[in-house]
Design an enzyme around this catalytic site. Structure first.
Site, PDB file in Angstrom:
ATOM      1  CG  ASN A 209    -113.979  31.767  26.521  1.00 64.34           C
ATOM      2  OD1 ASN A 209    -115.142  31.389  26.449  1.00 64.34           O
ATOM      3  ND2 ASN A 209    -113.007  31.240  25.845  1.00 64.34           N
ATOM      4  CG  ASP A 277    -114.365  27.474  21.379  1.00 58.97           C
ATOM      5  OD1 ASP A 277    -113.531  27.989  20.623  1.00 58.97           O
ATOM      6  OD2 ASP A 277    -114.056  26.835  22.403  1.00 58.97           O
ATOM      7  CE  LYS A 287    -133.994  41.189  31.518  1.00 62.42           C
ATOM      8  NZ  LYS A 287    -134.270  41.933  32.744  1.00 62.42           N
ATOM      9  N   PRO A 305    -116.290  31.894  14.145  1.00 59.69           N
ATOM     10  CG  PRO A 305    -115.722  33.980  13.285  1.00 59.69           C
ATOM     11  CD  PRO A 305    -116.821  33.245  13.997  1.00 59.69           C
ATOM     12  CG  ASP A 306    -110.121  28.597  15.237  1.00 55.87           C
ATOM     13  OD1 ASP A 306    -109.187  29.423  15.292  1.00 55.87           O
ATOM     14  OD2 ASP A 306    -110.136  27.542  15.898  1.00 55.87           O
ATOM     15  CE  LYS A 343    -107.339  26.221  17.468  1.00 56.45           C
ATOM     16  NZ  LYS A 343    -108.426  27.154  17.724  1.00 56.45           N
TER      17      LYS A 343
HETATM   18  O1  C5P Z   1    -109.299  25.935  20.244  1.00 55.84           O
HETATM   19  P1  C5P Z   1    -108.820  26.778  21.372  1.00 55.84           P
HETATM   20  O2  C5P Z   1    -109.769  27.864  21.766  1.00 55.84           O
HETATM   21  O3  C5P Z   1    -108.294  26.038  22.559  1.00 55.84           O
HETATM   22  O4  C5P Z   1    -107.513  27.475  20.733  1.00 55.84           O
HETATM   23  C1  C5P Z   1    -106.837  28.447  21.392  1.00 55.84           C
HETATM   24  C2  C5P Z   1    -106.150  29.361  20.411  1.00 55.84           C
HETATM   25  O5  C5P Z   1    -107.006  29.627  19.305  1.00 55.84           O
HETATM   26  C3  C5P Z   1    -105.818  30.707  20.999  1.00 55.84           C
HETATM   27  O6  C5P Z   1    -104.656  31.165  20.394  1.00 55.84           O
HETATM   28  C4  C5P Z   1    -107.042  31.532  20.642  1.00 55.84           C
HETATM   29  O7  C5P Z   1    -106.742  32.907  20.599  1.00 55.84           O
HETATM   30  C5  C5P Z   1    -107.378  30.999  19.272  1.00 55.84           C
HETATM   31  N1  C5P Z   1    -108.809  31.018  18.919  1.00 55.84           N
HETATM   32  C6  C5P Z   1    -109.241  31.857  17.922  1.00 55.84           C
HETATM   33  N2  C5P Z   1    -110.560  31.864  17.539  1.00 55.84           N
HETATM   34  C7  C5P Z   1    -111.443  31.053  18.138  1.00 55.84           C
HETATM   35  C8  C5P Z   1    -111.018  30.191  19.158  1.00 55.84           C
HETATM   36  C9  C5P Z   1    -109.703  30.209  19.531  1.00 55.84           C
HETATM   37  O8  C5P Z   1    -108.428  32.598  17.397  1.00 55.84           O
HETATM   38  N3  C5P Z   1    -112.701  31.085  17.753  1.00 55.84           N
END
Ligand code: C5P
Length: 399
Positions: A209, A277, A287, A305-306, A343
């Site tokens: 990103n 994501d 490679k 993982p989020d 979240k």
């Molecule tokens: O869903 P999005 O990426 O827009 O959400 C942003 C928030 O979620 C930020 O605080 C980012 O650090 C956190 N995030 C996370 N893990 C992910 C994606 C986003 O902690 N895989």
């Protein structure tokens, strides 16, 4: 905060002792006075002559030094400073202080002082990771001892990992933070994530990103200025690392989550990282080659993982305050409000990252803070000012 302050600097016996010479120079340049104490082991690495020449005062070494006792006893010496700093803090010095031993001048001063103590540990990786050292570290933290570093990297002994003494500018920042009178977050532990993550496709390519890490860095520094202990978990960001924090360098989202979980418990966690994501479902170990005439290899992605969601929804040791960030390009308020609920975080800091705003990678930002009380638009200001305001709000919320 440093001008006119007096630092009692204990130099322990480690190869990093040479960096303490540079630390003394920085302290003096900032207007602080240094009273150096060299342990017997420390004097094997740097000479008393070097130390006293840079400190501009005589170096203290022996507990039973009749001249020194006549001029100033060791008890008085331990209390005449504004802060006691141990750099390098060896495994031995940490063990002594954790168990209250006092068999030389350095350990006696550490036990007798009524001032805060800041340690800059430096030792071999195995020694640092040994349960005895980690237990001593916990004990010392319980005493209110401050710790800066160690950093991870290549060591003088040829091994690799955590154990390198923090660099002198980082120790200087930690000293400055320890002397600041703003102690609103003293004794509080805050985790900050920052920067992008890199998700490998093959050994040479990755998905990432856009994130400079500037906002996360500014937040970490603002928290440190208020006296917090900050664990800074960062992906490969271009912004220089914040001073005075415990730095955890990671590459991928999965590593970032593991580093955050390992840093728990915390009073607050601020997730400013731009986490990828998705990652490639099957990373190849060699490679991927261009095949003449063939279609490019398709990439199958899988979800990462989020981190924010995982930590927000933890049952055990969820930080009391969890703050997420949302970089949005459309319907900023509606999207961010929905995101906070999805979240499960307490606050969400939303910013409009349409290219014309110049926020991405720039020095300024304009955010909206969304809490359960509603949305607050903050005026456009520098990322440092935004960070300061956020840190002040965190301090208020934790008070
Ligand atoms: O869903 P999005 O990426 O827009 O959400 C942003 C928030 O979620 C930020 O605080 C980012 O650090 C956190 N995030 C996370 N893990 C992910 C994606 C986003 O902690 N895989």
């Amino acid at each position: 905060m440093l001008a006119g302050r007096k630092i009692l600097l204990i130099i322990g016996g480690g190869i990093a002792a040479y960096k303490s010479i540079e630390l003394m120079r920085l302290l003096r340049k900032a207007g602080a006075g240094v009273v150096p104490v060299l342990t017997r082991a420390g004097s094997e690495f740097v000479t008393p002559l070097t130390v006293s020449a840079i400190a501009g005062t005589r170096v203290q070494g022996e507990l039973f030094d009749l001249t020194a006792e006549a001029e100033m006893g060791h008890i008085e010496l331990s209390r005449s400073a504004d802060l006691v700093v141990v750099a390098p803090a060896t495994a031995d010095l940490m063990a002594k202080l954790a168990s209250g031993l006092a068999n030389d001048l350095a350990s006696t001063l550490l036990l007798a002082t009524d001032k805060r103590v800041l340690l800059a540990p430096a030792m071999n990786v195995r020694m640092w990771e040994h349960p005895a050292t980690q237990r001593n570290l916990e004990t010392l933290r319980g005493f209110g001892t401050l710790v800066v570093g160690p950093d991870a990297g290549e060591m003088a002994c040829g091994e690799f990992g955590p154990g390198r003494m923090a660099e002198p500018p980082a120790i200087l920042a930690a000293i400055d933070a320890a002397l600041t009178t703003d102690t609103a977050l003293a004794g509080r532990h805050v985790i900050v994530t920052s920067g992008p993550t890199h998700e490998p496709i093959d050994p040479v390519r990755y998905i990432a990103n856009r994130s400079s890490g500037r906002q996360g860095t500014a937040i970490a520094e603002a928290l440190v200025r208020r006296g917090a202990r900050v664990t800074f978990v960062t992906g490969p960001a271009t912004a220089p690392r914040p001073l005075g924090c415990e730095i955890r360098e990671v590459e991928t989202a999965r590593e970032m989550l593991a580093a955050v979980e390992a840093a728990l418990p915390a009073d607050a966690a601020i997730f400013a990282a731009a986490v990828a994501d998705w990652r490639v479902a099957a990373e190849t170990r060699s490679k991927i080659k261009k095949q003449p005439g063939a279609e490019p290899a398709p990439l199958t992605l899988t979800e990462n993982p989020d981190i924010l969601k995982t930590i927000s929804r933890r049952e055990m040791s969820r930080p009391g305050l969890v703050v997420g960030f949302a970089a949005e390009t459309d319907d900023v308020l509606a999207n961010a409000t929905a995101k906070r609920l999805r979240k499960g975080c307490d606050w969400l800091v939303a910013n409009d990252v349409r290219p014309e705003t110049g926020i991405m990678g720039g020095s300024h930002t304009a955010v909206t803070l969304i809490t359960d009380a509603g949305a607050e638009d903050w005026p456009a200001m520098s990322k440092d000012e935004t960070a300061d305001r956020l840190a002040a709000r965190v301090a208020e919320a934790l008070a």
